[in-house]
Design an enzyme around this catalytic site. Structure first.
Site, PDB file in Angstrom:
ATOM      1  N   SER A 195       0.848  -1.188   0.000  1.00  0.00           N
ATOM      2  CA  SER A 195       0.000   0.000   0.000  1.00  0.00           C
ATOM      3  C   SER A 195       0.881   1.235   0.000  1.00  0.00           C
ATOM      4  CB  SER A 195      -0.890  -0.004   1.244  1.00  0.00           C
ATOM      5  OG  SER A 195      -1.498   1.260   1.446  1.00  0.00           O
ATOM      6  N   TYR A 206      -0.275  -0.743  10.516  1.00  0.00           N
ATOM      7  CA  TYR A 206      -0.508  -1.081   9.111  1.00  0.00           C
ATOM      8  C   TYR A 206       0.593  -0.485   8.230  1.00  0.00           C
ATOM      9  CZ  TYR A 206      -2.840  -1.594   4.608  1.00  0.00           C
ATOM     10  OH  TYR A 206      -3.139  -1.920   3.311  1.00  0.00           O
TER      11      TYR A 206
END
Length: 742
Positions: free
Chosen positions: A620, A633
């Protein structure tokens, strides 16, 4: 339809035995070299006198063992002098030759032997032939109950041979026009007539040294190289197996080869590494279509004409490039004389369509009641009579009702400077029916999207390559025909739901063999069923990616079922806790890194020994920028990006690659979970939701279709040139990326 030409000139003594027809004129060549065999790593010579004596001796042995006219004798040997002697010895004894593929399986050999009613077997014990109650001649080391090759060829010879005519000479394997394997009965008359037809266009001379690479059991090696060479009294050189460009240069130089019969894969290799060879006057390509770019490159590199013909088991040589005549690029020459032709589907009298043939070379049982053989090949003929193969009637790709020729697309794809070889096939597509997919071998690193764009600029819209995969090599049959590479085997973790499910469905639609993994077996089964319902291939394996023992058990089961793995997509992940680092539950923070980073590492470690292609780690943008209040994350994805680069270095020169793929903000998976949750009143969760909604309103979402299409491109090699790097959707999709609507 063309009127039949006079065929008497091509059928001198139509009742002659093929063996007599071939060796008759070579009877006086005694000490002249008939065969030079390089197939076993050493050089072995057979003069014409020794060759004829061995054939006569073997024929005598076969007759004494009870072989009578038309009895089938099986030959299971490598391409070698022993094959040539066995072939002609069987014919001289009156038998019919059935040559098995030495690369086939024992079960297939046994089934063919049993169904043919064979009466004897000539085999190399080293190949592991099936046990048989038949009389056996052992080529090489003897086995109990078998007759040694030396004893068989030294047996009391036969001097008179049965006639030929319409008796069976050879039983040959063919896939026919329908693609179903079958044995074709080819007569003495078929083969002797065809030799005369060939000789009218292309002649082997007595002083020629002829190199043959294709299998002599196939019609190309048999009727273009072996029999014409022996008939002319020339020297037949049997190349090593497998044969390389290096072998070619050495053999031509050392043996003084003047005429070489090759297959397209060798010619393509020579185009890259070839150099002029003074003794060589012509190179012939056959066994499979030769892309004109490969032929031109080879001819330029060697300074020697490269010509080709067209043939098939049921019809021998159908057309050939006449000696001394300039042939249009890509043409397979003109029809051999004595052949009638018509074009099915031609309009306004144009000579184009599916080729049908009639003539003395057509094998019985292959034609219709009127003698016409349907070839299944799409052909055009110009005003000067030159043929050009444009595709296969059965192989046409049906894209939204349009017919697309794979052969035409292959010509365009291989004209790209970075492409050394290509194979185009149709793959199922839910919308279009089929889409053209190209498998390419690259000579240099280039984005695969650059190749598809290159093709798009040169073909009609419906003919564009819409899927592309980089492979190390295009598999070929023993005659050089391109074989579709097996379906790429892809393991997708987290494939039961969210973005992983979308990726799995997209891969299944391209024809990949998809394995989905995760903890929720019910969700995995649903994904597999969806792929099956769409006509794809899929299976599942349940394991917890953070449990190394569980992963190892699951991977072992998967490899046993699939036989290996080509691509790993590490997609499984969790969003992790939200909030400042000082306030979140440390256990949740650690769990996020355990799943997103360590889980990917555990699965990668388990599959790497069996992996052939690439590791795709789904990451990501959060791993490349700061993302306050979602640090677990962001940190896990940043570490995964770094791990990807390190893994690429570890894989080194193995040909395997590792890329970090960012699908963008997609309305699925973790992003969809934020949207579905809505406002919760928890400041940090609502802050992330607000950021997500703002990004969507600004058009920063990537469409599901583009994200999935980009993943498929990466899986099939579009980002191999970015090995170890961070890959976005824009890096592999040439069109403007579509953003999801808000």
């Amino acid at each position: 339809m063309e009127t039949a030409q006079e065929v008497a000139a091509w059928e001198v003594d139509a009742c002659v035995n093929l063996h007599d027809h071939v060796v008759r004129s070579a009877a006086a060549k005694g000490d002249h070299l008939a065969i030079v065999d390089l197939s076993r790593g050493s050089r072995r010579e057979w003069t014409y006198a020794r060759f004829r004596a061995a054939v006569a001796g073997l024929a005598g042995w076969l007759r004494r063992t009870g072989i009578t006219d038309d009895d089938v004798v099986v030959v299971l040997t490598e391409n070698s002098a022993e094959f040539v002697i066995a072939y002609h010895g069987i014919l001289a004894a009156g038998g019919a030759v059935l040559a098995l593929d030495p690369r086939d399986t024992p079960d297939r050999w046994r089934a063919t032997i049993d169904s043919s009613g064979a009466k004897a077997l000539i085999a190399e014990p080293a190949l592991g032939p099936p046990e048989s109650a038949l009389p056996v001649v052992c080529v090489g080391a003897s086995t109990p109950g078998g007759t040694a090759w030396e004893d068989a060829i030294a047996a009391e010879p036969v001097s008179e041979h049965p006639p030929g005519g319409d008796r069976t000479a050879v039983l040959m394997s063919s896939s026919g026009t329908e693609g179903v394997p079958k044995l074709v009965r080819v007569t003495h008359r078929n083969l002797t007539s065809n030799l005369g037809q060939i000789d009218h266009l292309h002649r082997v001379h007595g002083d020629d040294v002829v190199l043959s690479v294709p299998p002599l059991r196939h019609v190309y090696g048999m009727q273009m190289a072996m029999n014409p060479s022996l008939r002319a009294g020339a020297t037949l050189v049997i190349g090593a197996t497998p044969f390389s460009a290096e072998d070619f240069h050495r053999t031509v130089t050392e043996e003084g080869v003047s005429l070489a019969y090759l297959v397209p894969s060798v010619i393509a290799e020579l185009g890259k590494t070839g150099r002029p060879l003074p003794s060589l006057r012509t190179i012939v390509s056959g066994g499979a279509p030769l892309p004109s770019t490969d032929g031109a490159r080879c001819a330029q590199a060697l300074g020697t004409p490269v010509v080709q013909g067209f043939g098939m088991t049921e019809a021998g040589c159908v057309s050939f490039s006449p000696d001394g005549v300039e042939v249009p690029e890509g043409s397979t020459g003109v029809l051999v004389p004595g052949t009638e032709v018509k074009f099915l589907g031609s309009e306004d009298g144009t000579e184009s369509g599916e080729l049908w043939l009639r003539g003395p070379q057509i094998a019985p049982g292959s034609a219709d009641a009127d003698g016409w053989l349907r070839t299944g090949d799409l052909v055009t003929r110009d005003a000067d009579g030159f043929l050009r193969i444009t595709g296969r009637a059965k192989a046409l790709i049906k894209y939204k009702g349009h017919q697309v020729s794979p052969a035409e697309l292959e010509e365009v794809v291989t004209s790209h400077p970075a492409v050394s070889e290509a194979h185009v096939v149709g793959v199922p597509d839910a919308v279009a029916g089929e889409i053209p997919k190209a498998f390419v071998v690259l000579a240099e690193s280039v984005a695969l999207s650059a190749i598809t764009s290159y093709v798009a600029e040169r073909v009609a819209p419906h003919k564009r390559v819409r899927a592309i995969e980089r492979v190390q090599a295009i598999p070929r049959s023993s005659t050089g025909k391109r074989v579709r590479p097996p379906a790429v085997r892809v393991l997708v973790t987290g494939g039961g739901r969210g973005l992983g499910r979308i990726f799995a469905l997209a891969l299944g639609a391209t024809g990949a063999n998809v394995i989905v993994a995760g903890r929720d077996e019910d969700a995995l089964v649903k994904t597999v069923l969806e792929i099956h319902e769409a006509g794809g291939t899929a299976t599942h394996v349940a394991f917890d990616i953070t449990d190394e023992a569980d992963v190892n058990r699951g991977v072992t089961r998967m490899l046993d079922e699939c036989g290996g793995l080509d691509v790993l997509v590490n997609n499984a992940g969790i969003p992790g806790p939200t909030g400042p680092l000082s306030m979140v539950d440390e256990r949740e923070w650690r769990r996020t890194v355990e799943v997103n980073l360590f889980g990917s590492a555990i699965v990668t470690r388990a599959v790497t020994p069996a992996l052939t292609g690439r590791v795709v780690n789904v990451v990501s943008r959060a791993g490349r920028t700061s993302w306050p209040n979602a640090s677990a994350y962001a940190a896990s994805k940043a570490a995964l990006i770094s791990l990807t680069a390190s893994l690429a270095g570890e894989l080194g020169q193995t040909g395997r690659v590792s890329v970090a793929f960012d699908p963008g903000l997609v309305d699925a998976g973790i992003t969809r979970a934020h949207l579905d949750r809505g406002r919760t009143g928890v400041h940090w969760e609502d802050e992330i939701l607000a950021w997500t909604l703002k990004a969507r309103e600004a058009g920063k979402f990537t469409s599901t279709e583009d994200a999935a299409g980009a993943l498929v491109a990466v899986v099939t090699g579009a980002a191999d040139h970015l090995n170890g790097g961070y890959v976005s959707v824009e890096d592999v999709i040439s069109r403007p990326v579509r953003r999801a609507e808000g």
